[in-house]
Motif scaffolding. Structure first.
Motif, PDB file in Angstrom:
ATOM      1  N   LYS A  26       0.815  -1.222   0.000  1.00  0.00           N
ATOM      2  CA  LYS A  26       0.000   0.000   0.000  1.00  0.00           C
ATOM      3  C   LYS A  26       0.848   1.271   0.000  1.00  0.00           C
ATOM      4  CE  LYS A  26      -3.932   0.817   1.089  1.00  0.00           C
ATOM      5  NZ  LYS A  26      -5.119   1.347   0.364  1.00  0.00           N
ATOM      6  N   ALA A  27       2.040   1.190   0.588  1.00  0.00           N
ATOM      7  CA  ALA A  27       2.855   2.389   0.759  1.00  0.00           C
ATOM      8  C   ALA A  27       3.712   2.724  -0.452  1.00  0.00           C
ATOM      9  CB  ALA A  27       3.742   2.237   1.994  1.00  0.00           C
ATOM     10  N   ARG A  29       4.929   4.289  -3.629  1.00  0.00           N
ATOM     11  CA  ARG A  29       4.463   5.543  -4.221  1.00  0.00           C
ATOM     12  C   ARG A  29       5.275   5.970  -5.434  1.00  0.00           C
ATOM     13  NH1 ARG A  29       6.919   6.352   0.707  1.00  0.00           N
ATOM     14  NH2 ARG A  29       8.738   7.735   0.733  1.00  0.00           N
ATOM     15  N   ASP A  32       4.070   2.058  -9.876  1.00  0.00           N
ATOM     16  CA  ASP A  32       2.711   1.545  -9.914  1.00  0.00           C
ATOM     17  C   ASP A  32       2.757   0.056  -9.581  1.00  0.00           C
ATOM     18  OD1 ASP A  32       1.677   4.008 -10.706  1.00  0.00           O
ATOM     19  OD2 ASP A  32       2.015   3.557 -12.825  1.00  0.00           O
ATOM     20  N   ASP A 366       8.437   5.410   5.558  1.00  0.00           N
ATOM     21  CA  ASP A 366       8.788   6.186   4.361  1.00  0.00           C
ATOM     22  C   ASP A 366      10.198   5.870   3.889  1.00  0.00           C
ATOM     23  OD1 ASP A 366       6.306   7.329   4.412  1.00  0.00           O
ATOM     24  OD2 ASP A 366       6.960   9.257   5.241  1.00  0.00           O
ATOM     25  N   GLU A 373      12.054   0.748  -3.245  1.00  0.00           N
ATOM     26  CA  GLU A 373      11.893   1.174  -4.635  1.00  0.00           C
ATOM     27  C   GLU A 373      13.247   1.351  -5.331  1.00  0.00           C
ATOM     28  OE1 GLU A 373       9.352   4.584  -4.337  1.00  0.00           O
ATOM     29  OE2 GLU A 373       7.540   3.367  -4.113  1.00  0.00           O
TER      30      GLU A 373
END
Length: 408
Positions: A26-27, A29, A32, A366, A373
């Protein structure tokens, strides 16, 4: 460069104990993502819009038998998942697939080895255990390590275990659990005026969580703290056995098995408690913890921790600063740690403050998502792709009479 598309593959989305996976997916960002799964569980607890369920293919008995018994192909092939997975990844334009759990990666090996896009696999603890139900599991893990550019582990302890299992060290990346700090506000801890200490543990009731050790330690602690109570949040197959143990120790009246709690109720439980226990222990089949999510959540609220030197726990709990660590299965040592923390109001307060700060510094969501990523981009680059490209179809793995997958 366009936004990357990452497929998040989890066989079941999601079991109750997999909240950390939900938070991670969910986190995301900077990319996609969509979820690929065989079944959806607990949809109300884990709502997610972009889910692809791999449907069960209509069975062609002749083809099924040929692939399974004549060609001896793996289940992903003779059950028809292979072409289905290829089709949906192509339809979404996936640049990478993140596979959760090593044993799922083993199941998907035939696909991973054929797909021209990269896959990464993350290990969480139980997947580094011996798995006699999976034939040649260690050898298949080594194939998996060779087939993927990067392997994720939740803790340094799991990194070391994966190296023992044959993973090249240069492929390993630590992908820690990220805690959404806004959901676990800090609570200043003070001793209870009435002596009613609230001790808490939150976990599945399975052997590696060490709940039996907690019960034995609490029985000792209670002799000097007769009004103390022990609250256990979680379910599992050991509950009847643990209830019997609590009865035998004479503490059943003050031990409360609360079952799985919703996140708001679990947050309330942490906020109203004084000390968190988590004396994990390695099981005979080498099942072990990474860094337990509940330990981090509790620490985020300012709870000191009494736990064991097991798995990734020492990577979160600093002995003497944010809690105390003892040897596995040492219930006397655990009771002493509990007594040390609760006998000093200053230590209780200081350890709680440091625990909160530690989670902010090491496990904030975060920062962990940013790192994840960056690992995705690293894996894609290692695969030789700097820009999103159209995937080539995987090789057919079936005889000519195989049913073709309908175009979607």
């Amino acid at each position: 460069m366009g936004r990357r598309v990452v497929a998040s593959y989890c066989s079941s989305f999601l079991k109750s104990e997999m909240l950390h996976i939900y938070r991670q997916v969910k986190a995301l960002r900077g990319v996609d993502t969509f979820v690929v799964t065989k079944e959806v569980q607990n949809a109300e607890r884990f709502p997610f819009d972009r889910i692809e369920i791999i449907p069960k293919r209509r069975t062609n008995l002749l083809l099924h038998g040929w692939l399974k018994f004549v060609e001896r192909r793996p289940p992903i092939v003779y059950r028809g998942e292979y072409q289905t997975l290829d089709s949906l990844l192509e339809r979404h334009g996936a640049d990478l697939m993140h596979i959760y759990f090593g044993h799922t990666g083993v199941h998907l090996l035939p696909f991973i080895e054929q797909w021209d896009k990269p896959c990464v696999v993350s290990f969480h603890g139980a997947d580094v255990a011996h798995k006699p139900e999976i034939k040649d599991y260690p050898a298949k893990l080594r194939r998996l390590f060779n087939a993927v550019p990067l392997v994720f582990a939740r803790s340094q302890s799991l990194v070391e275990r994966l190296i023992q299992l044959g993973c090249p060290p240069e492929k390993l990346r630590i992908n820690r659990t990220g805690i959404p700090l806004n959901e676990f506000p800090f609570v200043d801890r003070q001793p209870p005026a009435n002596g009613k200490w609230r001790i808490v543990q939150a976990c599945r009731l399975i052997p590696k969580k060490g709940v039996a050790t907690s019960l034995r330690a609490f029985a000792i602690f209670k002799k000097d703290n007769p009004r103390a109570e022990f609250l256990i949040a979680g379910k599992g197959p050991l509950q009847p056995e643990l209830e019997m143990l609590a009865g035998g120790l004479g503490i059943l009246r003050d031990v409360h098995f609360l079952g799985f709690l919703s996140q708001p109720k679990l947050q309330q439980l942490y906020a109203s408690s004084h000390l968190f226990l988590h004396p994990s222990e390695i099981s005979p089949n080498q099942d072990q913890e990474g860094v337990p999510n509940s330990v981090l959540e509790a620490m985020a609220t300012g709870l000191p921790v009494a736990a064991t030197r097991h798995g990734g726990i020492p990577e979160a709990v600093d002995h003497g600063r944010t809690g105390f660590l003892v040897a596995e299965e040492d219930h006397v040592g655990l009771a002493n740690a509990m007594q040390l923390i609760t006998s000093s109001p200053a230590l209780l307060k200081q350890m709680g403050e440091r625990a909160h700060s530690t989670v902010i510094e090491r496990f904030g969501q975060d920062a962990q998502i940013d790192q994840l990523e960056s690992f995705y981009e690293e894996a894609i680059t290692m695969n030789g792709t700097s820009e999103p490209v159209k995937s080539r179809p995987v090789a057919r793995l079936a005889p000519q009479f195989a049913e073709s997958l309908p175009a979607k």
